[in-house]
Design a protein around this motif. Structure first.
Motif, PDB file in Angstrom:
ATOM      1  N   LEU A   2      -6.263   0.578 -13.524  1.00 40.16           N
ATOM      2  CA  LEU A   2      -6.202  -0.195 -12.287  1.00 40.16           C
ATOM      3  C   LEU A   2      -7.514  -0.929 -12.079  1.00 40.16           C
ATOM      4  CD1 LEU A   2      -4.520   2.383  -9.922  1.00 40.16           C
ATOM      5  CD2 LEU A   2      -3.494   0.350 -10.910  1.00 40.16           C
ATOM      6  N   ARG A   3      -7.395  -2.131 -11.601  1.00 40.71           N
ATOM      7  CA  ARG A   3      -8.588  -2.916 -11.311  1.00 40.71           C
ATOM      8  C   ARG A   3      -8.911  -2.789  -9.829  1.00 40.71           C
ATOM      9  NH1 ARG A   3      -9.512  -7.710 -14.755  1.00 40.71           N
ATOM     10  NH2 ARG A   3     -10.349  -8.556 -12.838  1.00 40.71           N
ATOM     11  N   ALA A   4     -10.210  -2.776  -9.490  1.00 38.44           N
ATOM     12  CA  ALA A   4     -10.616  -2.692  -8.094  1.00 38.44           C
ATOM     13  C   ALA A   4     -10.241  -3.974  -7.354  1.00 38.44           C
ATOM     14  CB  ALA A   4     -12.115  -2.444  -7.993  1.00 38.44           C
ATOM     15  N   VAL A  13       1.521  -7.576  -4.168  1.00 36.77           N
ATOM     16  CA  VAL A  13       2.703  -6.736  -4.021  1.00 36.77           C
ATOM     17  C   VAL A  13       3.017  -6.591  -2.539  1.00 36.77           C
ATOM     18  CG1 VAL A  13       3.679  -4.464  -4.503  1.00 36.77           C
ATOM     19  CG2 VAL A  13       2.095  -5.498  -6.122  1.00 36.77           C
ATOM     20  N   ARG A  14       4.267  -6.778  -2.182  1.00 34.23           N
ATOM     21  CA  ARG A  14       4.709  -6.632  -0.789  1.00 34.23           C
ATOM     22  C   ARG A  14       5.437  -5.302  -0.650  1.00 34.23           C
ATOM     23  NH1 ARG A  14       1.994 -10.686   1.244  1.00 34.23           N
ATOM     24  NH2 ARG A  14       2.506 -12.724   0.455  1.00 34.23           N
ATOM     25  N   PHE A  15       5.245  -4.653   0.482  1.00 35.26           N
ATOM     26  CA  PHE A  15       5.884  -3.364   0.751  1.00 35.26           C
ATOM     27  C   PHE A  15       6.725  -3.498   2.005  1.00 35.26           C
ATOM     28  CE2 PHE A  15       1.920  -2.503  -1.467  1.00 35.26           C
ATOM     29  CZ  PHE A  15       2.362  -1.753  -2.534  1.00 35.26           C
ATOM     30  N   ALA A  16       7.894  -2.905   1.981  1.00 32.77           N
ATOM     31  CA  ALA A  16       8.810  -2.978   3.122  1.00 32.77           C
ATOM     32  C   ALA A  16       8.514  -1.909   4.164  1.00 32.77           C
ATOM     33  CB  ALA A  16      10.255  -2.850   2.644  1.00 32.77           C
ATOM     34  N   SER A  17       7.788  -0.868   3.776  1.00 35.26           N
ATOM     35  CA  SER A  17       7.506   0.216   4.718  1.00 35.26           C
ATOM     36  C   SER A  17       6.261   0.962   4.267  1.00 35.26           C
ATOM     37  CB  SER A  17       8.685   1.191   4.781  1.00 35.26           C
ATOM     38  OG  SER A  17       8.806   1.873   3.538  1.00 35.26           O
ATOM     39  N   PHE A  18       5.756   1.789   5.169  1.00 38.82           N
ATOM     40  CA  PHE A  18       4.607   2.614   4.811  1.00 38.82           C
ATOM     41  C   PHE A  18       5.004   3.618   3.737  1.00 38.82           C
ATOM     42  CE2 PHE A  18       1.751   6.259   5.314  1.00 38.82           C
ATOM     43  CZ  PHE A  18       0.539   5.617   5.107  1.00 38.82           C
ATOM     44  N   PRO A  23       2.418   5.658  -1.921  1.00 42.11           N
ATOM     45  CA  PRO A  23       2.074   5.983  -3.311  1.00 42.11           C
ATOM     46  C   PRO A  23       1.082   4.990  -3.922  1.00 42.11           C
ATOM     47  CG  PRO A  23       4.431   6.146  -2.992  1.00 42.11           C
ATOM     48  CD  PRO A  23       3.863   5.538  -1.737  1.00 42.11           C
ATOM     49  N   PHE A  24       1.240   3.708  -3.579  1.00 44.17           N
ATOM     50  CA  PHE A  24       0.297   2.701  -4.063  1.00 44.17           C
ATOM     51  C   PHE A  24      -1.107   3.000  -3.538  1.00 44.17           C
ATOM     52  CE2 PHE A  24      -2.019  -1.172  -2.918  1.00 44.17           C
ATOM     53  CZ  PHE A  24      -2.252  -1.703  -4.181  1.00 44.17           C
ATOM     54  N   TYR A  25      -1.196   3.279  -2.232  1.00 45.41           N
ATOM     55  CA  TYR A  25      -2.481   3.546  -1.594  1.00 45.41           C
ATOM     56  C   TYR A  25      -3.158   4.761  -2.226  1.00 45.41           C
ATOM     57  CZ  TYR A  25      -5.985   4.341   2.010  1.00 45.41           C
ATOM     58  OH  TYR A  25      -7.165   4.534   2.668  1.00 45.41           O
ATOM     59  N   GLN A  28      -4.679   4.125  -5.461  1.00 42.47           N
ATOM     60  CA  GLN A  28      -5.941   3.390  -5.397  1.00 42.47           C
ATOM     61  C   GLN A  28      -7.114   4.303  -5.041  1.00 42.47           C
ATOM     62  OE1 GLN A  28      -6.314  -0.088  -5.987  1.00 42.47           O
ATOM     63  NE2 GLN A  28      -4.313   0.332  -6.858  1.00 42.47           N
ATOM     64  N   HIS A  29      -6.830   5.574  -4.825  1.00 41.61           N
ATOM     65  CA  HIS A  29      -7.854   6.535  -4.427  1.00 41.61           C
ATOM     66  C   HIS A  29      -7.776   7.781  -5.302  1.00 41.61           C
ATOM     67  CE1 HIS A  29      -7.225   3.941  -0.928  1.00 41.61           C
ATOM     68  NE2 HIS A  29      -8.519   4.108  -0.732  1.00 41.61           N
ATOM     69  N   ARG A  30      -7.826   7.599  -6.587  1.00 37.73           N
ATOM     70  CA  ARG A  30      -7.722   8.725  -7.520  1.00 37.73           C
ATOM     71  C   ARG A  30      -9.042   9.453  -7.702  1.00 37.73           C
ATOM     72  NH1 ARG A  30      -3.307   6.718 -11.943  1.00 37.73           N
ATOM     73  NH2 ARG A  30      -1.973   5.771 -10.395  1.00 37.73           N
TER      74      ARG A  30
END
Length: 118
Positions: A2-4, A13-18, A23-25, A28-30
């Motif tokens: 993953l790139r910062a 990327v668009r998300f329809a809901s939280f 999972p994406f969020y 980004q915080h591994r």
């Protein structure tokens, strides 16, 4: 990997809901240190925002309606405690509509104030 920062021209990327976003969020915080740095950062952000917002409303009340200098400027810890004490008393319906008379010193929660003492 993953790139910062997204590559130039990469689609957003668009998300329809939280629920979809979460999972994406988390992905980004591994890094453990990154996650741990978010905790005090998020806490400080909320505290500073709350203080700024809270004191902003209070100061408007003092400058425009009371026409006096907020106690926060000269007694910050006592003023902070007093604001919370007054907040609780308002919620409980125990704050009189009139201020205490000169020299009256009983304002701590739990004090028994005679009806009409104010």
């Amino acid at each position: 990997m993953l790139r910062a920062v997204p590559a130039p021209g990469a689609p957003i990327v668009r998300f329809a809901s939280f629920r979809e976003f979460c999972p994406f969020y988390l992905g980004q915080h591994r890094n453990r240190t990154c996650r741990r740095l978010h905790v005090p950062g998020s806490g400080a952000e909320r505290v500073l925002a709350a203080l700024g917002c809270g004191y902003g409303f209070a100061w408007v009340g003092h400058f425009l309606f009371e026409h006096n200098r907020p106690a926060t400027f000269s007694h910050p810890p006592y003023s902070f405690a007093g604001a919370w004490m007054m907040f609780v008393q308002v919620l409980r319906g125990r704050l009189p509509s009139q201020p205490p008379r000169a020299g009256y010193t009983r304002c701590i929660p739990g004090d028994r104030v005679p009806q009409g003492a104010y």
